[in-house]
Scaffold this active site. Sequence first.
Site, mmCIF file in Angstrom:
data_model
loop_
_atom_site.group_PDB
_atom_site.id
_atom_site.type_symbol
_atom_site.label_atom_id
_atom_site.label_comp_id
_atom_site.label_asym_id
_atom_site.label_seq_id
_atom_site.Cartn_x
_atom_site.Cartn_y
_atom_site.Cartn_z
ATOM 1 C CE LYS A 289 -3.964 1.165 2.587
ATOM 2 N NZ LYS A 289 -4.756 1.385 3.559
ATOM 3 C CD GLU A 375 -19.506 -3.803 7.365
ATOM 4 O OE1 GLU A 375 -19.221 -2.827 6.922
ATOM 5 O OE2 GLU A 375 -19.661 -4.815 7.248
ATOM 6 N NE ARG A 403 -21.348 -4.387 4.451
ATOM 7 C CZ ARG A 403 -20.610 -5.073 3.311
ATOM 8 N NH1 ARG A 403 -20.921 -4.406 2.729
ATOM 9 N NH2 ARG A 403 -20.116 -5.843 3.979
#
Length: 655
Positions: A289, A375, A403
């Site tokens: 990253k 979630e 969600r």
Amino acid sequence: MSLLQTINEPRDLQGLDMVEMHQLADEIRTFLIDNVARTGGHLGPNLGVVELTLGIHRIFESPRDSIIFDTGHQSYVHKLVTGRQDFATLRQQGGLSGYPERAESVHDIVESSHASSSLSWADGISRARKLTGESDRYVVALVGDGALTGGMAWEAVNNIAADKDRRVVIVVNDNGRSYAPTIGGLADQLAGLRRQLDKFRTRPAYEQTMDKLKGRLKDSGAIGQFAYKSLHATKKGFKDWWAPQGLFEDLGMKYLGPIDGHNQAAVEEALQQAKHFSGPVIVHVLTEKGRGYAPARADEADQFHAVGVIDPQTGEPLKKASARSWTSVFGEEIADIADERNDIVAITGAMLLPVGLKTMSERHPERVLDVGIAEQHAMTSAAGLAFGGLHPVVCVYATFLNRAFDQLLMDVALHKAGVTVVLDRAGVTGPDGPSHHGMWDMALMQIIPGVHLAAPRDAVRLCEELREAVAIKDAPTVVRFSKGEVGPEIVALERLHDGVEVLAKLGSGEERDVLIVSVGAMSELCLDVASRLNAQGITVTVVDPRWVLPVPRSIIGLAARHRIVVCIEDGVRAGGVGSRIRQEMRAAGVDTALNEVGLPTEFLAHGTRGEVMDRIGLSAAQIANDTLAQVLGTKVPFARPLPGQDLPTGQIPQL
């Protein structure tokens, strides 16, 4: 002219040799750093997928082959090679979206930036290709390793792996910090040997031979079956030692890798092998990253996952925040509450820093739980924690509450669990666009029995209402707040017996014209509307319910003493707070007209919060004009006439 300027569509990549590909990768990284520094956006993730994205577009044929990004914030390189190189207005109103968007390009498929869904898309698209006789078309899903913490991804993998004939390539972009491409002479030799083995294992002849041998051994009685199990265990043990396969091959899916994601030739070779294999394949790619940008690599927090406007040379923000953010206020307060109460446990879904749990995690690391992008699991786990005697605080972006709705309804609310849900980035959030606006939560909450919903208007109220929320032990509580900086404190004139606060009372008289119900961060706008109406001779009362669910009884009483109620909220008005207040008014026999002012039931394009609000008519001038017309009787809903006054529509009242 740079090489990048010659790339207008994916096929333009085909004529480049490896030297030119390396040059192009360098140019793309320079382009991203220079342009995202001016506009802000997701920089770190895109710097990490340059070679990977180029490889996918070189080996596969978009849009004939479908390329899906999970999540879409790693799609900037994809935009560049599909003809979208004007990044001057990235994530700004009228400019490029920060995520894939079908209106921009035929190469974009999945617009939602909610993680862990791409493999279900891949399953559906590949199944459709097979059923419609187009099974020679590939589906490629580029999945961040974080997305694989979501259960939905594994549900999809289970279905994809069950069908050996579908052409699905799942590219796992693994940029976790514990994973870094090993370097050195021995590592290079092992990597080269692994590539040769992968090339051999993906040949159709190899699979056919293995299937025949497997069948013969299984059909050879007890001795043959014993021999098969022994050989299979030996083979699997060797592969797991050589290159861990994880759950993928346990599910019956071919695994290639791990591959150095910044070695262009190795990436393309692995993708080519995956393409030639006759069934679903996992290609495990290791990336960095923030690759190629020292400030990003040095960033301990998230390696410049998302940045504002920065100095491209240093990575330092050009604009310092002038005020505290809603998130930081919450973060400090929940840490203080955790100091005072040992039963407070915070839960986050792979977003510890964005939702403000850093301070609490430093003070009480054992009581901050990161469950990954899960979630649903977070919510039901919270119900279990509550049953065990703790008070969990589940911290998510408002848009991600969608969600976990079933779990909040059936696992938390049904069991009257003392769980607090903290919703960051509620309402219109701005540049991240339709999938990130936190605009549905208040409408969803209306149908959950027993839920308590707070919408603080400023930092003082946020701290106050958060403490009230965690004090409730027998029902779910929800505290929502906006993105960005907290405005100045808005002091109430008085607090009523049930906690409702009166923010303004303009004009005199017992029979008043307009009652404005201000929800959360809309208070400054509401006070502006009230001032404009009062300048036209209209008497106005502005109240903040503080807790919008259950509806405070004093709101109903005040509504009965006004000619019209205007509820202003930053959630969808369909089924929102205003709608619920009107139902409660009717149940109490109060027939005062009520106008719900909120967000339309639409997917709102990206722009700043102010631009989006103006675009949909949520401005002080527009609301004041509409309300004035309703008081005058020229616009529905009509305000109730004054006592003893038969007011024809359109007649100016004598105030």
